[in-house]
Scaffold this active site. Structure first.
Site, PDB file in Angstrom:
ATOM      1  N   ASN A 186       0.933   3.198  11.082  1.00  0.00           N
ATOM      2  CA  ASN A 186       0.071   3.713  12.158  1.00  0.00           C
ATOM      3  C   ASN A 186       0.338   2.930  13.428  1.00  0.00           C
ATOM      4  OD1 ASN A 186      -1.357   1.593  10.393  1.00  0.00           O
ATOM      5  ND2 ASN A 186      -2.506   1.494  12.298  1.00  0.00           N
ATOM      6  N   HIS A 228      -5.276  -8.922  -2.241  1.00  0.00           N
ATOM      7  CA  HIS A 228      -5.356  -9.465  -0.883  1.00  0.00           C
ATOM      8  C   HIS A 228      -6.495 -10.467  -0.772  1.00  0.00           C
ATOM      9  CE1 HIS A 228      -3.792  -5.338  -0.747  1.00  0.00           C
ATOM     10  NE2 HIS A 228      -3.059  -5.704   0.276  1.00  0.00           N
ATOM     11  N   MET A 234      -2.336  -7.176   6.421  1.00  0.00           N
ATOM     12  CA  MET A 234      -3.280  -8.057   5.730  1.00  0.00           C
ATOM     13  C   MET A 234      -2.645  -8.711   4.500  1.00  0.00           C
ATOM     14  SD  MET A 234      -6.573  -5.522   5.952  1.00  0.00           S
ATOM     15  CE  MET A 234      -6.922  -4.611   7.469  1.00  0.00           C
ATOM     16  N   SER A 235      -1.334  -8.938   4.562  1.00  0.00           N
ATOM     17  CA  SER A 235      -0.667  -9.501   3.375  1.00  0.00           C
ATOM     18  C   SER A 235       0.589 -10.260   3.788  1.00  0.00           C
ATOM     19  CB  SER A 235      -0.281  -8.358   2.421  1.00  0.00           C
ATOM     20  OG  SER A 235       0.747  -7.565   3.007  1.00  0.00           O
ATOM     21  N   TYR A 244      -8.771 -10.376   1.447  1.00  0.00           N
ATOM     22  CA  TYR A 244     -10.050  -9.711   1.770  1.00  0.00           C
ATOM     23  C   TYR A 244     -10.792  -9.209   0.536  1.00  0.00           C
ATOM     24  CZ  TYR A 244      -7.370  -5.302   1.424  1.00  0.00           C
ATOM     25  OH  TYR A 244      -6.576  -4.281   0.985  1.00  0.00           O
ATOM     26  N   GLU A 245     -10.078  -9.135  -0.597  1.00  0.00           N
ATOM     27  CA  GLU A 245     -10.753  -8.683  -1.818  1.00  0.00           C
ATOM     28  C   GLU A 245     -11.600  -9.808  -2.414  1.00  0.00           C
ATOM     29  OE1 GLU A 245      -8.143  -5.931  -4.309  1.00  0.00           O
ATOM     30  OE2 GLU A 245      -6.699  -6.721  -2.871  1.00  0.00           O
ATOM     31  N   SER A 277       0.824  -1.230   0.000  1.00  0.00           N
ATOM     32  CA  SER A 277       0.000   0.000   0.000  1.00  0.00           C
ATOM     33  C   SER A 277       0.845   1.261   0.000  1.00  0.00           C
ATOM     34  CB  SER A 277      -0.871   0.081   1.253  1.00  0.00           C
ATOM     35  OG  SER A 277      -1.669  -1.025   1.398  1.00  0.00           O
ATOM     36  N   ALA A 335       2.517  -2.273   4.318  1.00  0.00           N
ATOM     37  CA  ALA A 335       2.258  -1.254   5.337  1.00  0.00           C
ATOM     38  C   ALA A 335       1.624  -1.995   6.502  1.00  0.00           C
ATOM     39  CB  ALA A 335       1.316  -0.197   4.796  1.00  0.00           C
ATOM     40  N   HIS A 353      -7.732   4.041   6.442  1.00  0.00           N
ATOM     41  CA  HIS A 353      -6.930   3.736   5.262  1.00  0.00           C
ATOM     42  C   HIS A 353      -6.184   4.996   4.793  1.00  0.00           C
ATOM     43  CE1 HIS A 353      -5.607   1.537   1.806  1.00  0.00           C
ATOM     44  NE2 HIS A 353      -6.306   2.250   0.941  1.00  0.00           N
ATOM     45  N   HIS A 364      -3.028   0.899  -4.613  1.00  0.00           N
ATOM     46  CA  HIS A 364      -2.362  -0.230  -5.265  1.00  0.00           C
ATOM     47  C   HIS A 364      -2.528  -0.098  -6.773  1.00  0.00           C
ATOM     48  CE1 HIS A 364      -1.333  -3.109  -1.994  1.00  0.00           C
ATOM     49  NE2 HIS A 364      -2.179  -2.345  -1.333  1.00  0.00           N
TER      50      HIS A 364
HETATM   51  N1  HPA Z   1      -4.062  -3.184  10.907  1.00  0.00           N
HETATM   52  C1  HPA Z   1      -4.109  -4.053   9.873  1.00  0.00           C
HETATM   53  N2  HPA Z   1      -3.564  -3.814   8.709  1.00  0.00           N
HETATM   54  C2  HPA Z   1      -2.887  -2.673   8.543  1.00  0.00           C
HETATM   55  C3  HPA Z   1      -2.786  -1.726   9.574  1.00  0.00           C
HETATM   56  C4  HPA Z   1      -3.411  -1.990  10.825  1.00  0.00           C
HETATM   57  O1  HPA Z   1      -3.362  -1.198  11.783  1.00  0.00           O
HETATM   58  N3  HPA Z   1      -2.052  -0.691   9.091  1.00  0.00           N
HETATM   59  C5  HPA Z   1      -1.722  -1.017   7.816  1.00  0.00           C
HETATM   60  N4  HPA Z   1      -2.231  -2.214   7.480  1.00  0.00           N
END
Ligand code: HPA
Length: 278
Positions: free
Chosen positions: A241, A86, A217-218, A88-89, A33, A116, A253, A64
């Site tokens: 974050n 991903h 998530m990857s 989740y998609e 990301s 990320a 996001h 992306h």
């Molecule tokens: N949680 C899950 N996936 C993420 C996060 C998060 O805080 N930041 C970037 N991808």
């Protein structure tokens, strides 16, 4: 959708790529990301939109891009995924693993996987880079493993070792070039969750208790496929974050993408230096 991969499907993609370039990449790079800018630096032989690659999982998420860039970076032949799809998609784990299988059939010996991630470790701050030393395969434990289905013996064994997914020599090299570049690199354990919802404070306390430093998530499916096929893995998380362990802040996001503008140049500098040193 949940069909396991077979060699014909993988090789159909390789044949398609070969119609665009003869270059034989040695290193595969997966950009997460907001980290796609590296691909712009490549002296490219071919830029192939994912839509042109049969069965390739196309990313639907903002931040992306969706193309495969094949060319040279730091004098090394590379294949770069500018954006990834991903779980989740709606893709199966097998589909998420297809790009790494294609890279393996193209002859790649190492993959650099970036993402990320949210900092579960309270010492980590947005903007930090974390070398992944290990992962917690929570989705795999629940049955979502890209290696499920008939084993593809040409790549590796039915029951592959996972004690050293993240290659120790590549880690040592990344530490060394990090020191030389004056970059402070964190190290830790990454967990991949299914998403797309972010974690509750209770989820995060559970992850922290389980020894996790960063959540995303990857990466884990791709690294699992890479390791199965004997491909060396370097994993780098850009901390976008702070995870919300106390429930006091929100995760968005937008914040993840914004952090990409700080993290992108740092990750690019690190990966370039590792490539030079390879
Ligand atoms: N949680 C899950 N996936 C993420 C996060 C998060 O805080 N930041 C970037 N991808």
């Amino acid at each position: 959708m949940d069909e396991p991969l077979n060699l014909e499907r993988i090789d159909a993609v390789v044949r398609m790529i070969r119609t665009r370039t003869e270059l034989k990449p040695e290193v595969g790079i997966i950009l997460g990301s907001g980290l796609g800018a590296l691909a712009d630096d490549i002296e490219s032989d071919a830029r192939i939109p994912y839509d042109d690659l049969p069965g390739w999982p196309v990313s639907t998420v903002q931040g992306h891009m969706g193309q495969l860039v094949i060319g040279e970076l730091e004098g090394k032949p590379v294949v770069v995924m500018q954006g990834r799809a991903h779980f989740y998609e709606g893709y199966s784990m097998a589909q998420v693993g297809l790009p790494v299988r294609v890279m393996q059939r193209m002859g790649v010996s190492s993959v650099f996987i970036t993402n990320a991630a949210g900092a579960v470790n309270p010492d980590f701050e947005p903007g930090d880079l974390m070398l992944i030393t290990d992962h917690l395969n929570l989705l795999g434990m629940m049955g979502q493993n890209p290696l499920r289905g008939p084993n593809l013996d040409v790549f590796g064994p039915r029951f592959p070792d996972m004690s050293r997914v993240y290659d120790r020599d590549l880690l040592a090299l990344a530490r060394k070039v990090g020191r030389e570049q004056g970059m402070a690199l964190r190290e830790g354990v990454y967990v991949c969750l299914a998403g797309p919802s972010y974690e509750t404070p209770a989820d995060l306390r559970f992850l922290r208790f389980s020894g996790v430093d960063a959540v995303g998530m990857s990466t884990v499916p791709e690294a699992t496929v890479a390791r199965h096929g004997g491909t060396r893995v370097l994993g780098v998380s850009g901390i976008s974050n702070k995870a919300n362990l106390d429930g006091e802040t929100l995760t968005t996001h937008e914040e993840v993408l914004e952090a990409g503008s700080v993290l992108g140049p740092k990750i690019i500098a690190l990966l370039r230096a590792v490539l030079r040193a390879l």
